[in-house]
Design an enzyme around this catalytic site. Structure first.
Site, PDB file in Angstrom:
ATOM      1  N   ALA A  70       0.902  -0.978  -0.055  1.00 39.60           N
ATOM      2  CA  ALA A  70       0.103   0.108   0.103  1.00 39.60           C
ATOM      3  C   ALA A  70       0.789   1.274   0.016  1.00 39.60           C
ATOM      4  CB  ALA A  70      -0.930   0.071   1.190  1.00 39.60           C
ATOM      5  N   THR A  71       1.981   1.333   0.692  1.00 39.84           N
ATOM      6  CA  THR A  71       2.795   2.555   0.686  1.00 39.84           C
ATOM      7  C   THR A  71       3.211   2.780  -0.699  1.00 39.84           C
ATOM      8  OG1 THR A  71       3.504   2.128   2.778  1.00 39.84           O
ATOM      9  CG2 THR A  71       4.942   3.327   1.633  1.00 39.84           C
ATOM     10  N   ASN A 150      -6.644   3.015  10.384  1.00 36.71           N
ATOM     11  CA  ASN A 150      -5.810   1.714  11.156  1.00 36.71           C
ATOM     12  C   ASN A 150      -5.805   1.917  12.478  1.00 36.71           C
ATOM     13  OD1 ASN A 150      -4.560   3.987   9.536  1.00 36.71           O
ATOM     14  ND2 ASN A 150      -2.800   3.214  10.738  1.00 36.71           N
ATOM     15  N   SER A 198      -3.144  -3.658   0.237  1.00 37.05           N
ATOM     16  CA  SER A 198      -2.059  -4.235   0.571  1.00 37.05           C
ATOM     17  C   SER A 198      -2.370  -5.917   1.102  1.00 37.05           C
ATOM     18  CB  SER A 198      -1.270  -3.760   1.830  1.00 37.05           C
ATOM     19  OG  SER A 198       0.056  -4.294   2.231  1.00 37.05           O
ATOM     20  N   ALA A 199      -1.384  -6.807   0.618  1.00 32.59           N
ATOM     21  CA  ALA A 199      -1.995  -8.231   0.903  1.00 32.59           C
ATOM     22  C   ALA A 199      -1.894  -8.637   2.348  1.00 32.59           C
ATOM     23  CB  ALA A 199      -1.157  -9.084  -0.057  1.00 32.59           C
ATOM     24  N   HIS A 200      -0.726  -8.003   3.098  1.00 37.00           N
ATOM     25  CA  HIS A 200      -0.493  -8.503   4.201  1.00 37.00           C
ATOM     26  C   HIS A 200      -1.420  -8.039   5.502  1.00 37.00           C
ATOM     27  CE1 HIS A 200       1.641  -5.268   6.646  1.00 37.00           C
ATOM     28  NE2 HIS A 200       1.583  -4.686   5.176  1.00 37.00           N
ATOM     29  N   THR A 239      10.561  -6.989 -13.023  1.00 44.31           N
ATOM     30  CA  THR A 239       9.858  -8.271 -13.116  1.00 44.31           C
ATOM     31  C   THR A 239       8.915  -8.603 -11.807  1.00 44.31           C
ATOM     32  OG1 THR A 239      11.930  -9.298 -13.873  1.00 44.31           O
ATOM     33  CG2 THR A 239      10.537 -10.993 -13.051  1.00 44.31           C
ATOM     34  N   CYS A 325       3.953   1.967  13.084  1.00 43.54           N
ATOM     35  CA  CYS A 325       4.728   2.957  12.605  1.00 43.54           C
ATOM     36  C   CYS A 325       5.442   4.102  13.596  1.00 43.54           C
ATOM     37  CB  CYS A 325       4.472   3.635  11.413  1.00 43.54           C
ATOM     38  SG  CYS A 325       3.469   2.530  10.282  1.00 43.54           S
TER      39      CYS A 325
END
Ligand SMILES: *Cc1c(COP(=O)(O)O)cnc(C)c1O
Length: 380
Positions: A70-71, A150, A198-200, A239, A325
């Site tokens: 996401a960042t 968040n 974001s996936a995580h 890639t 963070c």
């Protein structure tokens, strides 16, 4: 150890890991190798992942760009949009309680000549509608307001904001990182033009994410940040991280399938947790009572030394004070400060963010522990 810090990151779901593994071992092709089967297998897997993310958001697969998270998606979107649209205007509207990724990029754009309005929020964490209406001027090119916060889980009125942006002819970006998998996120119904995720944060792997960019009505244009080979429609060269993208795709598929289950489960145990904690002396909720993610509760405990409770919990319960963070710095959370939470309460705030595997037994253990710690901290 009980893990209640799912807004910081989630474990990788077993089905996600299983889907990824072949792309590390025997299906190791480069998705850009068009001359042989290894490449085709990888390209097909990436195409399926793109379809799965698009399905979760109700958009077209070609509106999804894969990134490292996401960042990166936020950097690409904000910087790319500013570069393309600054001839039309240099004004961006955002909110004081956005994720640091958005706020830091906005500051960097201010040094490049952007004018940024940071909307305030009220004590429940919501923006004021009149403030937003007043903030949008003919100079405004973008409104950037996250769907769910968040730290507090507070949900902004995204559908109404989307409608207003459309009426005023400005692009609408919404950080949906905390919302996907927890709430329905239909970018058509909500009128969102740009959305990082974001996936995580949804049971996928770390280091992979996506950016949704509307293709029609309006078509969002932006300049790339990473050049070199023209991958991802020239928006993000390099890639492709095939195993990561496969994992993101599977986590999006599961998020879509399990959304109702996730909502009901986390809400039920969160209500048990919240009720028990708020019954303790000098406990107060930070955030909106109802406009909130089902898994998140942020609570302040008055009358104790700052940081004492979090330190005492750290060996048994994984929770967070403010966002991961900023919690290394001994600063009260900027999100809670923006909401007008007094410093002494902001210092003693704890974010509990539940996941789909937490149990009622764990929640009862945590409430008992917090109660005991508070008693000893206040007496000692
Ligand atoms: C975690 C998070 C981000 C950053 O995501 P990364 O993939 O870790 O870079 C951005 N916005 C919100 C709301 C988040 O919760």
């Amino acid at each position: 150890m009980i893990y209640l810090d799912h807004n910081a990151t989630t474990p990788v779901d077993a089905l996600v890991l299983e889907a990824m593994l072949p792309y590390f071992t025997h299906k190791y092709g480069n998705a850009a190798s068009t001359a042989h089967r290894f490449g085709w297998v990888a390209a097909d897997a990436v195409a399926l992942a793109r379809e799965r993310v698009a399905m979760l958001l109700n958009c077209e697969p070609n509106e999804i760009t894969f990134t490292s998270g996401a960042t990166e998606s936020i950097n690409l979107a904000l910087k790319g949009v500013f570069e393309v649209y600054q001839t039309k205007g240099k004004h961006i509207v955002t909110v004081a309680t956005e994720h640091k990724a958005v706020l830091d990029v906005c500051e960097s754009l201010e040094r490049r000549g952007a004018q940024v309005t940071y909307l305030p929020v009220d004590l429940t964490g919501l923006i004021d509608w009149a403030d937003l209406e007043k903030a949008i001027t003919p100079e405004t090119i973008l409104v950037c307001i996250m769907m769910a916060n968040n730290e507090t889980g507070v949900i902004q009125p995204i559908e109404a904001i989307g409608r207003l942006c459309k009426e005023r002819g400005v692009l609408f970006m919404s950080d949906i990182t905390q919302a996907v998998g927890k709430l329905p996120v239909d970018v058509q119904a909500l009128g969102i033009d740009i959305a990082p995720l974001s996936a995580h944060k949804m049971y996928g792997p770390k280091g992979v994410g996506a950016l949704y960019l509307r293709r029609r009505g309006p078509r969002v244009k932006l300049t790339p940040m990473i050049e070199g080979g023209g991958h991802e429609n020239g928006l993000r060269s390099g890639t492709l991280n095939v195993p990561g993208i496969v994992g993101l795709g599977m986590s999006a598929e599961l998020a879509h399938q399990q959304q109702n289950m996730y909502y009901n489960r986390t809400l039920r145990i969160r209500q048990i947790l919240e009720k028990a904690l708020l019954a303790l002396p000098q406990a107060s909720l930070n955030g909106h009572p109802t406009q909130r993610l089902p898994n998140t509760t942020n609570i302040s405990f008055g009358g104790i030394r700052s940081g004492g409770l979090l330190k005492s919990l750290s060996n048994t319960v994984a929770v967070s004070s403010g966002s991961a963070c900023t919690s290394a710095l001994m600063e009260p959370s900027y999100v809670l400060k923006a909401m007008g939470v007094p410093d002494e309460l902001a210092y003693n705030s704890i974010r509990f963010s539940l996941g789909k595997d937490n149990t009622e037994v764990e929640i009862i253990e945590v409430t008992t522990l917090v109660q005991q710690l508070l008693e000893s901290l206040r007496n000692g």
